[in-house]
Design a protein around this motif. Structure first.
Motif, PDB file in Angstrom:
ATOM      1  N   ALA A   1       0.851  -1.193   0.000  1.00  0.00           N
ATOM      2  CA  ALA A   1       0.000   0.000   0.000  1.00  0.00           C
ATOM      3  C   ALA A   1       0.880   1.233   0.000  1.00  0.00           C
ATOM      4  N   HIS A   2       0.311   2.358  -0.466  1.00  0.00           N
ATOM      5  CA  HIS A   2       1.069   3.610  -0.489  1.00  0.00           C
ATOM      6  C   HIS A   2       1.468   4.046   0.915  1.00  0.00           C
ATOM      7  N   SER A   3       0.685   3.711   1.920  1.00  0.00           N
ATOM      8  CA  SER A   3       1.040   4.114   3.273  1.00  0.00           C
ATOM      9  C   SER A   3       2.328   3.453   3.731  1.00  0.00           C
ATOM     10  N   GLN A   4       2.671   2.336   3.095  1.00  0.00           N
ATOM     11  CA  GLN A   4       3.900   1.643   3.447  1.00  0.00           C
ATOM     12  C   GLN A   4       5.092   2.119   2.623  1.00  0.00           C
ATOM     13  N   ASP A   5       4.844   2.516   1.366  1.00  0.00           N
ATOM     14  CA  ASP A   5       5.981   2.927   0.543  1.00  0.00           C
ATOM     15  C   ASP A   5       6.317   4.407   0.688  1.00  0.00           C
ATOM     16  N   ALA A   6       5.403   5.219   1.263  1.00  0.00           N
ATOM     17  CA  ALA A   6       5.644   6.657   1.375  1.00  0.00           C
ATOM     18  C   ALA A   6       6.919   7.005   2.145  1.00  0.00           C
ATOM     19  N   PRO A   7       7.203   6.375   3.295  1.00  0.00           N
ATOM     20  CA  PRO A   7       8.451   6.725   3.988  1.00  0.00           C
ATOM     21  C   PRO A   7       9.692   6.432   3.154  1.00  0.00           C
ATOM     22  N   TRP A   8       9.662   5.342   2.396  1.00  0.00           N
ATOM     23  CA  TRP A   8      10.807   5.020   1.555  1.00  0.00           C
ATOM     24  C   TRP A   8      10.949   6.026   0.419  1.00  0.00           C
ATOM     25  N   LEU A   9       9.831   6.434  -0.155  1.00  0.00           N
ATOM     26  CA  LEU A   9       9.879   7.439  -1.213  1.00  0.00           C
ATOM     27  C   LEU A   9      10.411   8.763  -0.682  1.00  0.00           C
ATOM     28  N   PHE A  10       9.969   9.159   0.502  1.00  0.00           N
ATOM     29  CA  PHE A  10      10.434  10.410   1.090  1.00  0.00           C
ATOM     30  C   PHE A  10      11.936  10.339   1.381  1.00  0.00           C
ATOM     31  N   ALA A  11      12.393   9.187   1.880  1.00  0.00           N
ATOM     32  CA  ALA A  11      13.814   9.021   2.177  1.00  0.00           C
ATOM     33  C   ALA A  11      14.663   9.099   0.913  1.00  0.00           C
ATOM     34  N   ALA A  12      14.113   8.641  -0.209  1.00  0.00           N
ATOM     35  CA  ALA A  12      14.854   8.726  -1.467  1.00  0.00           C
ATOM     36  C   ALA A  12      14.747  10.104  -2.092  1.00  0.00           C
ATOM     37  N   LEU A  13      13.632  10.783  -1.851  1.00  0.00           N
ATOM     38  CA  LEU A  13      13.366  12.058  -2.514  1.00  0.00           C
ATOM     39  C   LEU A  13      14.281  13.169  -2.026  1.00  0.00           C
ATOM     40  N   LEU A  14      14.507  13.263  -0.720  1.00  0.00           N
ATOM     41  CA  LEU A  14      15.302  14.369  -0.178  1.00  0.00           C
ATOM     42  C   LEU A  14      16.735  14.399  -0.718  1.00  0.00           C
ATOM     43  N   PRO A  15      17.494  13.283  -0.645  1.00  0.00           N
ATOM     44  CA  PRO A  15      18.850  13.353  -1.210  1.00  0.00           C
ATOM     45  C   PRO A  15      18.867  13.583  -2.714  1.00  0.00           C
ATOM     46  N   LEU A  16      17.836  13.104  -3.417  1.00  0.00           N
ATOM     47  CA  LEU A  16      17.788  13.347  -4.850  1.00  0.00           C
ATOM     48  C   LEU A  16      17.545  14.822  -5.159  1.00  0.00           C
ATOM     49  N   LEU A  17      16.724  15.485  -4.340  1.00  0.00           N
ATOM     50  CA  LEU A  17      16.525  16.920  -4.513  1.00  0.00           C
ATOM     51  C   LEU A  17      17.827  17.683  -4.295  1.00  0.00           C
ATOM     52  N   VAL A  18      18.544  17.300  -3.249  1.00  0.00           N
ATOM     53  CA  VAL A  18      19.853  17.918  -3.017  1.00  0.00           C
ATOM     54  C   VAL A  18      20.782  17.644  -4.200  1.00  0.00           C
ATOM     55  N   GLY A  19      20.673  16.430  -4.747  1.00  0.00           N
ATOM     56  CA  GLY A  19      21.497  16.080  -5.894  1.00  0.00           C
ATOM     57  C   GLY A  19      21.198  16.948  -7.104  1.00  0.00           C
ATOM     58  N   VAL A  20      19.936  17.287  -7.328  1.00  0.00           N
ATOM     59  CA  VAL A  20      19.589  18.167  -8.444  1.00  0.00           C
ATOM     60  C   VAL A  20      20.226  19.541  -8.258  1.00  0.00           C
ATOM     61  N   VAL A  21      20.144  20.078  -7.043  1.00  0.00           N
ATOM     62  CA  VAL A  21      20.742  21.390  -6.772  1.00  0.00           C
ATOM     63  C   VAL A  21      22.255  21.346  -6.945  1.00  0.00           C
ATOM     64  N   VAL A  22      22.891  20.323  -6.370  1.00  0.00           N
ATOM     65  CA  VAL A  22      24.348  20.206  -6.469  1.00  0.00           C
ATOM     66  C   VAL A  22      24.774  20.031  -7.922  1.00  0.00           C
ATOM     67  N   ALA A  23      24.041  19.202  -8.675  1.00  0.00           N
ATOM     68  CA  ALA A  23      24.383  18.983 -10.078  1.00  0.00           C
ATOM     69  C   ALA A  23      24.224  20.264 -10.881  1.00  0.00           C
ATOM     70  N   THR A  24      23.171  21.033 -10.596  1.00  0.00           N
ATOM     71  CA  THR A  24      22.956  22.293 -11.310  1.00  0.00           C
ATOM     72  C   THR A  24      24.061  23.283 -10.994  1.00  0.00           C
ATOM     73  N   ILE A  25      24.440  23.347  -9.727  1.00  0.00           N
ATOM     74  CA  ILE A  25      25.533  24.251  -9.331  1.00  0.00           C
ATOM     75  C   ILE A  25      26.850  23.813  -9.958  1.00  0.00           C
ATOM     76  N   ALA A  26      27.102  22.507  -9.965  1.00  0.00           N
ATOM     77  CA  ALA A  26      28.344  22.000 -10.532  1.00  0.00           C
ATOM     78  C   ALA A  26      28.412  22.241 -12.040  1.00  0.00           C
ATOM     79  N   ASP A  27      27.281  22.088 -12.724  1.00  0.00           N
ATOM     80  CA  ASP A  27      27.265  22.271 -14.171  1.00  0.00           C
ATOM     81  C   ASP A  27      27.420  23.732 -14.565  1.00  0.00           C
ATOM     82  N   ASP A  28      26.818  24.647 -13.793  1.00  0.00           N
ATOM     83  CA  ASP A  28      26.753  26.044 -14.203  1.00  0.00           C
ATOM     84  C   ASP A  28      27.558  26.998 -13.333  1.00  0.00           C
ATOM     85  N   GLY A  29      28.189  26.503 -12.279  1.00  0.00           N
ATOM     86  CA  GLY A  29      28.994  27.371 -11.447  1.00  0.00           C
ATOM     87  C   GLY A  29      28.205  28.383 -10.655  1.00  0.00           C
ATOM     88  N   LEU A  30      26.991  28.049 -10.251  1.00  0.00           N
ATOM     89  CA  LEU A  30      26.168  28.977  -9.487  1.00  0.00           C
ATOM     90  C   LEU A  30      26.691  29.107  -8.061  1.00  0.00           C
TER      91      LEU A  30
END
Length: 287
Positions: free
Chosen positions: A58-87
């Motif tokens: 059920a989604h109630s069971q997978d939500a914590p795992w999705l949230f745990a994966a989502l946060l570092p991936l969001l940070v990864g998008v920011v870091v990758a954007t900064i690394a690519d463009d020198g922001l």
């Protein structure tokens, strides 16, 4: 001699170029990070359609795992954007300010009839900041608003993904460097109208799969053929959320047309002063 020295100092001052480029462009690492997080998001929303009736998942069971994966991936998008463009920190600071404003706007409508004024800000910010930071902005704004309003629950990571896609889509619209004025406002209002329905539909896919079958003909039945469930899903959207999505779409389009031109100018002025992506060059001293 004094005049010559002053002229040389003036000539050596940095000249910032690229005043009309977009604030943040996507580089290869940022694109890879966004593709990865989107693939995970699509799988998170859609896996119940392929699950068997005896899976017990059920989604109630997978939500914590999705949230745990989502946060570092969001940070990864920011870091990758900064690394690519020198922001630098100025871009991240603007991201934080816009996320705080968006989180404060969301409770104003209190979700009544789908009236959520934060959506128009996500459209305009995604347009100016670009798709990468637009995705992060949408996700972070939804996270902050959930903390502000006490709306933390298994639905939150799914809302973060949906809002991230919503803002990212605005950053992918054509003509970011050339299209201005009334034509741009109409395009953004049209996008906000259509994407508001898309946001509601994607979130329905989360809520629909956890509603117990009630024999109404619109409930999700695990293990049934995909086409049968999709037909029920369409009927579910029409019966339960069409009015809410319409209110959200109309408000987003109206606010985009009414406030959009002024806010777009303000956001672009702020990014120019912050000199995102600008290259600094020095003129040679004049003799």
């Amino acid at each position: 001699m004094a005049d010559r020295g002053a002229g040389a100092r003036r000539a050596e001052r940095p000249v910032v170029s690229g005043r009309r480029v977009r604030a943040v462009r996507l580089g290869p690492r940022a694109i890879a990070a966004l593709v990865l997080i989107s693939v995970i998001g699509v799988a998170a929303f859609g896996w119940p359609l392929l699950a068997g009736p005896g899976s017990g998942l059920a989604h109630s069971q997978d939500a914590p795992w999705l949230f745990a994966a989502l946060l570092p991936l969001l940070v990864g998008v920011v870091v990758a954007t900064i690394a690519d463009d020198g922001l630098d920190a100025k871009a991240v600071a603007m991201l934080g300010v816009l996320a705080a404003v968006g989180a404060a706007l969301r409770p104003l409508g209190a979700g009544t009839a789908g009236l959520e004024p934060m959506f128009f800000l996500m459209v305009l910010s995604g347009r100016v900041l670009g798709p990468g930071f637009g995705f992060v902005l949408g996700s972070v704004t939804m996270f902050a608003s959930a903390l502000l309003t006490g709306g933390v629950g298994p639905w939150m990571p799914f809302q973060m993904l949906s809002m991230g896609w919503f803002a990212m889509g605005a950053g992918l619209l054509p003509g970011p460097d050339r299209l201005r004025g009334r034509a741009e406002s109409l395009m953004l209002a049209g996008y906000g109208f259509v994407a508001s329905f898309a946001y509601g539909t994607v979130m329905n896919l989360y809520g629909w799969t956890i509603v117990p079958p009630a024999g109404s003909g619109v409930s999700f039945h695990a293990g049934d053929p995909l086409t049968d469930n999709l037909v029920r899903f369409l009927a579910y959207c029409l019966a339960t959320s069409l009015g809410w999505d319409l209110g959200r779409a109309v408000l987003t389009a109206v606010l985009t047309l009414a406030v959009g031109p002024a806010l777009l100018k303000a956001l672009r002025r702020a990014t120019r002063r912050a000199a995102f992506e600008a290259q600094v060059t020095f003129d040679a001293p004049r003799e």
